[in-house]
Design an enzyme around this catalytic site. Structure first.
Site, mmCIF file in Angstrom:
data_model
loop_
_atom_site.group_PDB
_atom_site.id
_atom_site.type_symbol
_atom_site.label_atom_id
_atom_site.label_comp_id
_atom_site.label_asym_id
_atom_site.label_seq_id
_atom_site.Cartn_x
_atom_site.Cartn_y
_atom_site.Cartn_z
ATOM 1 N N LYS A 178 1.466 -1.382 0.147
ATOM 2 C CA LYS A 178 0.253 -0.351 -0.591
ATOM 3 C C LYS A 178 0.982 1.384 -0.442
ATOM 4 O O LYS A 178 1.742 1.933 0.771
ATOM 5 C CB LYS A 178 -1.202 -0.033 1.304
ATOM 6 C CG LYS A 178 -1.707 1.066 1.076
ATOM 7 C CD LYS A 178 -2.353 1.758 2.463
ATOM 8 C CE LYS A 178 -1.997 2.663 2.626
ATOM 9 N NZ LYS A 178 -1.354 4.239 2.444
ATOM 10 N N GLU A 253 10.671 2.129 9.540
ATOM 11 C CA GLU A 253 11.280 2.785 9.443
ATOM 12 C C GLU A 253 11.030 4.335 9.338
ATOM 13 O O GLU A 253 10.250 4.821 8.925
ATOM 14 C CB GLU A 253 11.732 2.950 7.946
ATOM 15 C CG GLU A 253 12.600 0.923 7.642
ATOM 16 C CD GLU A 253 14.464 1.106 7.563
ATOM 17 O OE1 GLU A 253 14.550 3.026 7.890
ATOM 18 O OE2 GLU A 253 14.445 0.238 7.372
ATOM 19 N N CYS A 287 13.909 11.466 5.168
ATOM 20 C CA CYS A 287 13.706 11.238 6.623
ATOM 21 C C CYS A 287 14.684 11.715 7.400
ATOM 22 O O CYS A 287 14.635 11.932 9.043
ATOM 23 C CB CYS A 287 13.376 9.457 6.573
ATOM 24 S SG CYS A 287 14.405 9.233 5.420
ATOM 25 N N GLU A 387 10.799 16.770 14.406
ATOM 26 C CA GLU A 387 11.324 16.477 13.334
ATOM 27 C C GLU A 387 9.845 17.503 12.367
ATOM 28 O O GLU A 387 8.417 17.603 12.635
ATOM 29 C CB GLU A 387 10.138 15.024 12.630
ATOM 30 C CG GLU A 387 10.830 15.011 10.919
ATOM 31 C CD GLU A 387 10.557 13.285 10.246
ATOM 32 O OE1 GLU A 387 9.456 13.169 10.676
ATOM 33 O OE2 GLU A 387 11.280 12.980 9.751
HETATM 34 P P1 NAD Z 1 2.713 8.624 7.193
HETATM 35 O O1 NAD Z 1 2.601 7.713 8.822
HETATM 36 O O2 NAD Z 1 1.361 9.447 7.538
HETATM 37 O O3 NAD Z 1 2.152 7.510 6.440
HETATM 38 C C1 NAD Z 1 3.095 6.379 5.743
HETATM 39 C C2 NAD Z 1 2.411 5.596 5.672
HETATM 40 O O4 NAD Z 1 0.945 5.216 6.196
HETATM 41 C C3 NAD Z 1 0.641 5.258 4.234
HETATM 42 O O5 NAD Z 1 0.953 4.787 3.046
HETATM 43 C C4 NAD Z 1 0.013 5.999 4.937
HETATM 44 O O6 NAD Z 1 -1.444 5.967 4.238
HETATM 45 C C5 NAD Z 1 0.188 5.149 6.075
HETATM 46 N N1 NAD Z 1 -0.767 4.764 7.266
HETATM 47 C C6 NAD Z 1 -1.573 5.876 7.861
HETATM 48 N N2 NAD Z 1 -1.957 5.572 8.591
HETATM 49 C C7 NAD Z 1 -1.675 3.814 8.938
HETATM 50 C C8 NAD Z 1 -2.669 2.912 9.934
HETATM 51 N N3 NAD Z 1 -3.048 3.162 10.763
HETATM 52 N N4 NAD Z 1 -1.867 2.019 9.672
HETATM 53 C C9 NAD Z 1 -1.281 1.286 8.077
HETATM 54 N N5 NAD Z 1 -0.970 2.255 7.610
HETATM 55 C C10 NAD Z 1 -1.125 3.660 7.757
HETATM 56 O O7 NAD Z 1 4.047 9.148 6.759
HETATM 57 P P2 NAD Z 1 4.299 10.831 5.798
HETATM 58 O O8 NAD Z 1 3.670 11.741 6.108
HETATM 59 O O9 NAD Z 1 3.526 9.527 4.584
HETATM 60 O O10 NAD Z 1 5.463 10.223 5.564
HETATM 61 C C11 NAD Z 1 6.611 10.839 6.149
HETATM 62 C C12 NAD Z 1 6.752 10.461 7.774
HETATM 63 O O11 NAD Z 1 7.951 9.709 7.179
HETATM 64 C C13 NAD Z 1 8.289 11.171 7.972
HETATM 65 O O12 NAD Z 1 8.148 10.963 9.569
HETATM 66 C C14 NAD Z 1 9.869 10.844 7.262
HETATM 67 O O13 NAD Z 1 10.532 10.599 8.407
HETATM 68 C C15 NAD Z 1 9.695 8.907 8.023
HETATM 69 N N6 NAD Z 1 9.876 8.588 6.370
HETATM 70 C C16 NAD Z 1 11.032 7.205 7.218
HETATM 71 C C17 NAD Z 1 11.444 7.292 6.209
HETATM 72 C C18 NAD Z 1 12.711 6.165 6.832
HETATM 73 O O14 NAD Z 1 13.853 5.250 6.422
HETATM 74 N N7 NAD Z 1 13.482 5.901 8.515
HETATM 75 C C19 NAD Z 1 11.847 7.331 4.784
HETATM 76 C C20 NAD Z 1 11.152 8.407 4.187
HETATM 77 C C21 NAD Z 1 10.026 8.548 5.132
#
Ligand code: NAD
Length: 493
Positions: A178, A253, A287, A387
Site C-alpha cells: 500500500k 523505518e 527522513c 521533525e
Molecule cells: P505517515 O505515517 O502519515 O504515512 C505513511 C504511510 O502509512 C502512508 O502510506 C499512510 O497511508 C500509511 N498509514 C497511515 N496511517 C496508517 C494506519 N493507521 N495503518 C496503516 N497504514 C497507515 O507518514 P508520511 O507523512 O507519509 O511520511 C512522512 C514520514 O515518513 C516522516 O516522519 C518521515 O521521517 C518518515 N520517513 C521515514 C523514512 C525512513 O527510512 N526512516 C523514509 C521516508 C519517510
C-alpha cells in the site's frame, strides 16, 4: 478520468466499494489522476490472494532462486524502459525536481538488480557440530517469511516501494503493498512492470487508499506474517501495537531529527554544500534530513552567512522545470511546515532566511516554501525537538567535542547524523558516540543499495537495503541430519 486500479491476484480491479479519490499536483493544485480508494475489504482480498499464492500453490517461494532473480532483472529492465514516465509521475504527484526523480528511477532499477544478484549467492551455512548424538550433518537455510504487508510514505514514492518490494520478492515472499494515498501513481506503473515480468498471480498485490482504511489491516490481520512500514513515528507506533495479535514480524523505518555536526577545522565551503543537500534536497522531505546543524561557535557567523546566501540563490518551481527545489507534497504538509516556522519565531529563534510560502508567478497556485534557516536555536525549542519534514534547518552552536556529542544525542530519534572535520581520528570518535543508524563523515545523505539503512531509538528498527535488507524478509531454518540412523550417542545405555 480513468480510475487507476488495485492489482489483486494478477487482475486490475476497482475498489470493491466503487470509491475513488483525486491525486493532486502540488505544483499547481490541479487534479492529475483518480485512483481507487480502497477499504479493508479490498485489503482483505489482497491478503487472501497473497496467502493462497504463498501457502497454497507456493509457486514463487518454490521457484529456484536463479529463476526468481531472472524475473527481478526483468523488472529492472522494465523500470529502465519506462524511466521517463516513472520520473515524470514521481515529479507530478510528489512535486520533486525532475532530475531528482530521474535519480530515484535509476536507483530503483539498480535496487532490483542488487537483490536479484544477492538471492543468487549462497544463503545458508553448514555447521561443524558436536558428535554427542552420533555423527550429524547440520546446515541452515534461509526461507521467506510468508505474506508481507508493505506500507510506504510519499517522499520517495518509487524508491520506498522498491526498497521493500525488491528484497521481499527476492526472498520468495508474497506481498501486499500500500503506497501513500498522496503519491500512488508510480506504484501503478511499477505493478504493470511486475505483471509484464511474469510474476505468478497473487505474488505481488497492490492496494490503493488511505492508511486507516486500506493500510491498517496489513498490521492487524493474522494472515499476514510480517508488516514493514516506512513513515512517521506516530503511525509506526500504531502499526506496532496493531501487529501484536499474531506476533507478526514488524519492520519500522520512521522519522528523525538528525544532527549535522560541523567543526571549525572542516572545509567550510564543502560543509555548506553538503548541509544544503542535507536539508534542502527533496524539499527537506527526507527522513534523514540534517535538520539540526550543530556548529562550532568560532565559525558560526561565517557558515550561517554563506548558507543563507546559497539558500537564497536556490530556484524554486514546478518540478517538471527542474528547479533547485520543487513543491511541498500537499497543502496539509505545507501548512504544517509554515506552522513550525511560526512557532520557531515565537519561541525566539532568529530567522536568517526564508520563513515563508513562495508565491512567485505560477507558484502561487501550488504549495511552495522558501528554504529556511533559523539561528540561535535552543534545545527546548520545538524546532530542535520535532521533525518538520520540510526545508527548515535549526542552527545551534557548541564549544567542545563532548558538548557536540551530547547535543547530537539529545533527541528521542536516532536515524542519521553527520560530522564535518579534517581530523580523521575525531571523525571516528564522534561517529562512534552518535546514537543513530546511518552516519556520514564530510558528506551528508548519500545512500547506497549495498549498505543497510535504518534507525536507532524512536526512528525504528529493522533495516532496508544491503544484505541486512534481504535478511529482514527471511527466516532461518536449522536442519540436523543423523548420518547413522539408529545411533543415539550419549543418550544410549
Ligand atoms: P505517515 O505515517 O502519515 O504515512 C505513511 C504511510 O502509512 C502512508 O502510506 C499512510 O497511508 C500509511 N498509514 C497511515 N496511517 C496508517 C494506519 N493507521 N495503518 C496503516 N497504514 C497507515 O507518514 P508520511 O507523512 O507519509 O511520511 C512522512 C514520514 O515518513 C516522516 O516522519 C518521515 O521521517 C518518515 N520517513 C521515514 C523514512 C525512513 O527510512 N526512516 C523514509 C521516508 C519517510
Amino acid at each position: 478520468m480513468e480510475i487507476r486500479k488495485n492489482y489483486i491476484n494478477g487482475e486490475w480491479q476497482l475498489a470493491l466499494g466503487g470509491a475513488s479519490r483525486d491525486v493532486i499536483n502540488p505544483a499547481n493544485g490541479e487534479v492529475i489522476a483518480r485512483v481507487a480508494d480502497s477499504t479493508a475489504e479490498d485489503t482483505r482480498q489482497a491478503i487472501a490472494a497473497a496467502h493462497a499464492a504463498f501457502y497454497g500453490k507456493g509457486e514463487w517461494r518454490r521457484m529456484a532462486a536463479p529463476r526468481r532473480a531472472e524475473l527481478l532483472h526483468r523488472v529492472a529492465d522494465g523500470i529502465k524502459a519506462r524511466a521517463d514516465e516513472l520520473a515524470r509521475l514521481d515529479c507530478l504527484d510528489n512535486g520533486k525536481p525532475l532530475r531528482e526523480a530521474r535519480g530515484d528511477v535509476d536507483d530503483a532499477a539498480a535496487c532490483f538488480r542488487y537483490y536479484a544478484g544477492l538471492i543468487s549467492v549462497p544463503q545458508g551455512g553448514v555447521y561443524e557440530v558436536s558428535d554427542a548424538f552420533g555423527p550429524m550433518h547440520a546446515y541452515s537455510m534461509h526461507e521467506p517469511i510468508g505474506v508481507c504487508g508493505l506500507i510506504t510514505p510519499w517522499n520517495y514514492p518509487l524508491l520506498m516501494a522498491t526498497w521493500k518490494l525488491a528484497p521481499a520478492l527476492a526472498a520468495g515472499n508474497c506481498v501486499v503493498f500500500k503506497p501513500s494515498e498522496l503519491t500512488p501513481l508510480s506504484a501503478v506503473v511499477l505493478f504493470e512492470i511486475l505483471h509484464a515480468a511474469g510474476l505468478p498471480a497473487g505474488t505481488a498485490n497492490l492496494v490503493l487508499g488511505t492508511g486507516p482504511a486500506a493500510g491498517q489491516l496489513l498490521a492487524e490481520s493474522h494472515d499476514v506474517d510480517m508488516v514493514t512500514f516506512t513513515g512517521s513515528t506516530r503511525t509506526g507506533q500504531l502499526i506496532a501495537s496493531a501487529a501484536v495479535g499474531n506476533l507478526k514480524k514488524v519492520g519500522l523505518e520512521l522519522g528523525g531529527k538528525s544532527p549535522n555536526i560541523i567543526f571549525a577545522d572542516a572545509d567550510l565551503e564543502g560543509a555548506v554544500e553538503w548541509a544544503m543537500i542535507g536539508v534542502f534536497f527533496n524539499q527537506g522531505e527526507v527522513c534523514s534530513a540534517g535538520s539540526r546543524i550543530l556548529i562550532e561557535e568560532s565559525i558560526k557567523d561565517a557558515f550561517v552567512a554563506r548558507l543563507a546566501e546559497r539558500a537564497n540563490a536556490m530556484t524554486i518551481g514546478n518540478g517538471l522545470d527542474d528547479p533547485d527545489m520543487g513543491a511541498i507534497v500537499s497543502q496539509g504538509q505545507m501548512d504544517k511546515i509554515l506552522a513550525h516556522i511560526e512557532r520557531a519565531k515565537q519561541q525566539g529563534a532568529r530567522l536568517v532566511c526564508g520563513g515563508e510560502r513562495y508565491t512567485e508567478g505560477e507558484c502561487a497556485r501550488g504549495y511552495f516554501v522558501r528554504p529556511t534557516v533559523f539561528d540561535n536555536c535552543r534545545r527546548d525549542m520545538d524546532l530542535v525537538r520535532e521533525e518538520v519534514f520540510g526545508p527548515v534547518v535549526a542552527v545551534q552552536t557548541f564549544r567542545t567535542e563532548a558538548e557536540a556529542i551530547a547535543m547530537a544525542n539529545d533527541t528521542p530519534y536516532g536515524l542519521a547524523g553527520g560530522v564535518f572535520t579534517s581530523d580523521g581520528a575525531r571523525a571516528l570518535r564522534v561517529i562512534r558516540e552518535i546514537r543513530a543508524g546511518v552516519t556520514w563523515v564530510n558528506c551528508y545523505n548519500p545512500t547506497f543499495n549495498e549498505a543497510p539503512w535504518g534507525g536507532y531509538k524512536m526512528s525504528g528498527y529493522g533495516r532496508d537495503l544491503g544484505v541486512n535488507g534481504l535478511q529482514e524478509y527471511q527466516q532461518v531454518k536449522q536442519v540436523n541430519i543423523n548420518l547413522q540412523p539408529g545411533v543415539l550417542g550419549w543418550y544410549q545405555h
